[in-house]
Scaffold this active site. Structure first.
Site, PDB file in Angstrom:
ATOM      1  N   GLY B  80     -65.219   3.940   6.422  1.00 10.79           N
ATOM      2  CA  GLY B  80     -66.212   3.649   7.435  1.00 10.79           C
ATOM      3  C   GLY B  80     -65.917   2.374   8.199  1.00 10.79           C
ATOM      4  CE  LYS B  98     -71.869  -3.142   4.957  1.00 14.10           C
ATOM      5  NZ  LYS B  98     -72.205  -3.675   3.642  1.00 14.10           N
ATOM      6  CG  ASP B 192     -66.410  -5.117  -5.708  1.00 18.35           C
ATOM      7  OD1 ASP B 192     -65.440  -5.610  -6.334  1.00 18.35           O
ATOM      8  OD2 ASP B 192     -66.367  -4.838  -4.504  1.00 18.35           O
TER       9      ASP B 192
END
Lengths: 181, 576
Positions: B80, B98, B192
Site C-alpha cells: 500500500g 493508508k 513490531d
C-alpha cells in the site's frame, strides 16, 4: 496504419480459429511497435528495458481508441503485442551486442542490453518448466496487462496469476542477480 | 525450484508475504527453496515493476471516503501507499491515509488483517497510542485507514545523533512502557516495536512518545516490491527469538524495548548480523556484561535489567512491561549525573581526544585502565592495511559482496588484462571487508586513510568506513549528474542521499577519479579530496549505516533506475 475495424475483424477471425488472421495481425502490428520502440531507443539513453509496457500502450493508442474494442479483443491484441515487444527488445539487444562487443566502452548503455538478453534467457528457462508463469510475466511486463486481463487470457483465476507473478518475478531476479552474493 | 514444486512454492511465497516479516516467517521452515525464493523477492525491489506508474501516482489529488483529499505521498510499500491528506469536512485538518494496493485488496486474508488491525486501534484509547479516525473502502474495493497527522520526529531520527541523554531516555521509556502495558492489559501485543514506530510528538512540555503502527503500517512496509533487505532487517533486530521463530507474546515486546533502550543509551544495538538467520544464534549467546562495559557510568543495575530483558527464554524476562520500564527509568534517573560524561565517552571513544582534553583521569576512573595498555600496543603492518588491488574481483580481494550487486570485469582490450570492475545494481549494493575489533579500535584511536579509484556512471559510487559503535560512519559518494560529477560527504541516506556537496569540474572522459578520505581522531572529523584536491573538511560523518565495523564500496541508485559504477581498486590504512 490499419483501420480499427480491420483489427477488430482480424481478432474475431482469430477467435474463431483462423490462424491466418494472427499472421495478418502480426504483419500489421509489428512495424508500428518496432517504429515506436526504435524511437524510444534513440531518445532514452537508459531505461528502455524498464518501460516496455509504456511502449505497448503507446502502440495500442495508435492502433485503436481504447474503448473501441471489447475487453476480450483488447486482451488478445495486447497479448500478441507483448510477445512482439519482447522479441523487439531482444533483437535490439543482440544487434547492439554484436556491433559493440569489440569495444570496451565505458558507457552505461551496454549493461541494459546484457540484461535484456539475460532476462530473455531466464524467461526461456522458466517457459520450459512453467509455461504459465512465463506467460504471466510476458503479459504483465511486456504487455502491461492487468491481473484480471491476464487471468482471462490464460483462463485461470486471478489468484493464480498473482501467485505466479510474485514467484516468477522473485525467481527471475534470483537468476539474474542472485548468484552474485 | 522451477519444477514440480512451483505451485506449492508460489502459494507459500504469497502466504509468507502476508506476514509482517516474510523472511523471518519462512526462516524456521528449513525449506531452502522457499527461503531462497522469499529472499529473492525481498531483494528484488522494484525489479520488473512499472516505475512510471509509481512516480506519477494516480491517486494524488483524489478524494477518498468522500472527504479526505490526498496531498502527498509519505511512504510506500508493496501492499500500500501512505499519504498525507486534508479532511475537507473538518476544517481542512491534516490526516494520514493508508491505502491498500488493489493487488492485495482482493485478497480475503489481507482484507481481514487490515480490518482486524483497524479493530485493534479502535479498542485502544491511550495518549501514547495513535488513534484511528476513520476506515473504509474506495469505489474499486481498496481499503483505507485514516489516522491523525502528528508533527514530530521518529525515535529513529532522534537516534541519528548518537545516544540520548539518560534522563530523557528514562522519561521516554517510562511513557512507552505505559502505552505498551495498557495494550497488553487489553490482550494486544504490538509485535513490531522499533525506533521507526515510535513517533516523538512535540508538545508544550517537551517530546512525548506515540506508538504508531499496531501492525497497520506493516501493511505498507511488509511484503513488497519496495521493502528491502535492510528494511526487513530493521525490524528483525528488535524481534525476540521466539518472535523470529514465529510466535510473539507480551514478553516479546519487553525484549524489543530492551533492544530500543540499549540503542538509546549506547548508540548501537546489542546484536548486528548480516542476515536474520544469524540472529537467533547471537540471541542465544546473550549479551553478558556488554552493556556495563559500554556504559559503566550508569551503574550495574541498568546493565542487569537490560540483560534480563534480552533473555533468550521469554519466561526469564521482567514482567509486566511497566515494571521493567519503571525500574529501568528509576535507575537511569539515579545515574543521570554522570550521563554527560558517559555520552561524551560513548560518542567519541577516541583516546587521543581524551588525552588531549585532559579528561584522562575521569575516563580512566570510569572504565578502568585497560585502554591505556591497549594504546601502547605496537601495530602490525599487515593488520593496518586493507587492500583491493586494481583489477581484482571481490572474490580475489576477499571482499564480501551483497546480492544486489553484479560484478563485471572491464578489460583493456578483448581478452586483455582486467583493469577495473563495473558494478551494477537496481537498488543498492555494497562490497565490504569487516574490521576486526582490534582494527576498529586502532582506526578510531589512531586515525585512518582511505583511497579508491572510481567513477559513477549512473547513480552514486561511494566508499566509506563504518566504525561500528557510536562514532558514526564516514561515507563519501560521487554522484553522476547531468554535466559531470558531484562529491557528497554523506550525512543522511534515508529518503535519498544527502550531505555536504561539492561540485567537480565537468569531465566527459571516461577516467577513474581518485577519491580519498582521511580521518583525524583528535577532531573526530574527516577531510575528503578528489584527485589530490581537498574539497570537503570537517566532515563529522553520519550514524545511519549500521552494518557492523567495515570498510566498504557502495553503489546506489539515485532515482530508481539501474545504478552503475566502475572501481579500480581501494586502499585502507590505519595510521601507525
Amino acid at each position: 496504419m490499419p483501420e480499427p475495424g480491420e483489427i477488430t475483424s482480424l481478432l474475431h477471425r482469430l477467435r474463431s480459429g483462423d490462424r491466418a488472421a494472427e499472421d495478418r495481425l502480426v504483419e500489421k502490428a509489428y512495424p508500428e511497435l518496432h517504429r515506436i520502440a526504435e524511437a524510444h531507443f534513440r531518445h532514452e539513453r537508459a531505461g528502455h528495458l524498464l518501460q516496455p509496457t509504456a511502449l505497448v500502450n503507446e502502440a495500442w493508442q495508435k492502433f485503436v481508441a481504447l474503448d473501441a474494442l471489447e475487453l476480450s479483443d483488447r486482451v488478445h491484441f495486447l497479448s500478441l503485442c507483448s510477445r512482439l515487444m519482447r522479441q523487439i527488445l531482444v533483437d535490439h539487444a543482440r544487434r547492439r551486442a554484436t556491433h559493440e562487443r569489440a569495444v570496451e566502452s565505458m558507457r552505461i548503455d551496454d549493461r541494459l542490453e546484457a540484461d535484456a538478453l539475460d532476462l530473455d534467457r531466464a524467461l526461456r528457462r522458466l517457459a520450459e518448466a512453467q509455461p504459465r508463469a512465463a506467460r504471466v510475466v510476458e503479459l504483465r511486463y511486456f504487455g502491461g496487462l492487468s491481473t484480471e486481463e491476464i487471468a482471462q487470457c490464460l483462463d485461470v483465476s486471478p489468484a493464480t496469476v498473482k501467485r505466479d507473478w510474485l514467484a516468477a518475478r522473485a525467481w527471475l531476479y534470483g537468476q539474474l542477480y542472485g548468484d552474485q552474493a | 525450484m522451477i519444477g514440480p514444486r512451483w505451485d506449492e512454492l508460489s502459494e507459500r511465497l504469497a502466504e509468507a508475504l502476508a506476514s509482517p516479516d516474510p523472511l523471518a516467517r519462512v526462516a524456521a521452515s528449513g525449506d531452502p527453496d522457499l527461503i531462497e525464493l522469499v529472499a529473492w523477492h525481498v531483494s528484488a525491489g522494484g525489479f520488473l515493476e512499472d516505475r512510471r506508474e509509481r512516480r506519477e501516482n494516480p491517486w494524488l489529488g483524489r478524494k477518498v471516503g468522500g472527504r479526505y483529499r490526498l496531498k502527498r505521498v509519505l511512504g510506500r510499500g508493496g501492499a500500500g501507499v501512505v499519504f498525507e491528506a486534508r479532511d475537507e469536512q473538518v476544517a481542512e485538518r491534516r490526516v494520514v491515509v493508508k491505502l491498500l494496493h488493489d493487488f492485495w485488496s482482493s485478497e480475503d486474508w489481507m482484507r481481514r488483517r487490515f480490518r482486524e488491525e483497524a479493530g485493534v486501534l479502535t479498542q485502544l484509547d491511550h495518549p501514547g497510542i495513535v488513534s484511528l479516525i476513520d476506515a473504509g473502502e474506495v469505489e474499486d474495493g481498496r481499503l483505507f485507514l485514516v489516522l491523525p497527522f502528528h508533527e514530530g520526529r521518529t525515535l529513529r531520527e532522534a537516534l541519528a545523533d548518537g545516544p540520548l541523554d539518560a534522563a530523557f531516555t528514562a522519561r521516554l521509556l517510562r511513557e512507552i512502557g505505559d502505552a505498551v502495558g495498557y495494550a497488553h492489559a487489553r490482550g494486544v501485543v504490538h509485535r513490531d516495536l522499533k525506533p521507526e514506530n515510535v513517533l516523538l510528538v512535540r508538545r508544550a512540555d517537551g517530546e512525548h512518545p506515540l506508538l504508531i503502527d499496531f501492525g497497520i503500517a506493516q501493511v505498507a512496509d511488509a511484503a513488497g516490491p519496495h521493502s528491502t533487505t535492510t528494511h526487513l532487517m530493521g525490524s528483525a533486530f528488535y524481534m525476540a527469538p521466539e518472535h523470529l521463530l514465529g510466535k510473539a507474546e507480551a514478553a516479546s515486546d519487553v525484549y524489543s524495548l530492551g533492544v530500543i533502550a540499549w540503542e538509546m543509551l549506547a548508540g548501537a544495538r546489542p546484536f548486528e548480523s548480516a542476515t536474520p538467520f544469524a540472529l537467533p544464534a547471537l540471541q542465544r549467546e546473550g549479551v553478558g556484561d556488554a552493556f556495563y562495559r559500554l556504559r559503566p557510568d550508569l551503574g550495574t543495575a541498568v546493565g542487569r535489567l537490560l540483560t534480563q530483558a534480552l533473555a533468550f527464554n521469554a519466561a526469564r524476562r521482567p514482567a509486566p512491561v511497566t515494571a521493567f520500564t519503571a525500574e529501568l527509568a528509576d535507575n537511569l534517573q539515579a545515574g543521570a549525573l554522570d550521563s554527560r560524561l558517559a555520552r561524551f565517552w560513548v560518542q567519541r571513544r577516541s583516546r587521543r581526544f581524551m588525552l588531549a582534553s585532559g579528561a584522562t583521569a575521569l575516563v580512566g576512573a570510569a572504565v578502568g585502565g585497560w585502554w591505556l595498555r591497549d594504546w601502547l600496543t605496537p601495530l602490525d603492518a599487515a593488520e593496518r592495511v586493507i587492500d583491493f588491488p586494481r583489477g581484482d574481483s571481490a572474490e580475489l580481494a576477499g571482499f564480501g559482496i551483497t546480492r544486489e550487486l553484479t560484478e563485471r570485469a572491464i578489460r583493456s582490450f578483448p581478452g586483455g588484462a582486467v583493469t577495473a570492475m563495473r558494478y551494477l545494481t537496481p537498488d543498492q549494493g555494497t562490497l565490504y571487508k569487516r574490521l576486526t575489533p582490534q582494527q576498529q579500535e586502532w582506526a578510531l584511536r589512531r586515525g585512518w586513510k582511505l583511497s579508491a579509484l572510481c567513477r559513477p556512471e549512473s547513480g552514486h559510487a561511494g566508499v566509506g568506513v563504518e566504525n561500528g559503535t557510536s562514532p558514526p560512519a564516514f561515507v563519501a559518494h560521487l554522484e553522476a549528474i547531468r554535466d559531470g560529477v558531484e562529491l557528497i560527504a554523506v550525512t543522511q541516506v534515508r529518503d535519498g542521499v544527502d550531505g555536504i556537496r561539492a561540485s567537480l569540474s565537468a569531465t566527459s572522459a571516461p577516467t577513474l577519479m581518485r577519491l580519498e578520505m582521511a580521518y583525524d581522531p583528535v577532531s573526530a572529523r574527516a577531510t575528503i579530496s578528489v584527485d589530490g584536491q581537498i574539497l570537503i573538511r570537517d566532515y563529522a560523518g553520519h550514524t545511519e549505516y549500521r552494518g557492523g565495523p567495515s570498510v566498504f564500496f557502495a553503489v546506489d541508485t539515485a532515482d530508481g533506475s539501474m545504478a552503475s559504477a566502475v572501481f579500480g581498486g581501494l586502499h585502507f590504512e590505519i595510521l601507525a
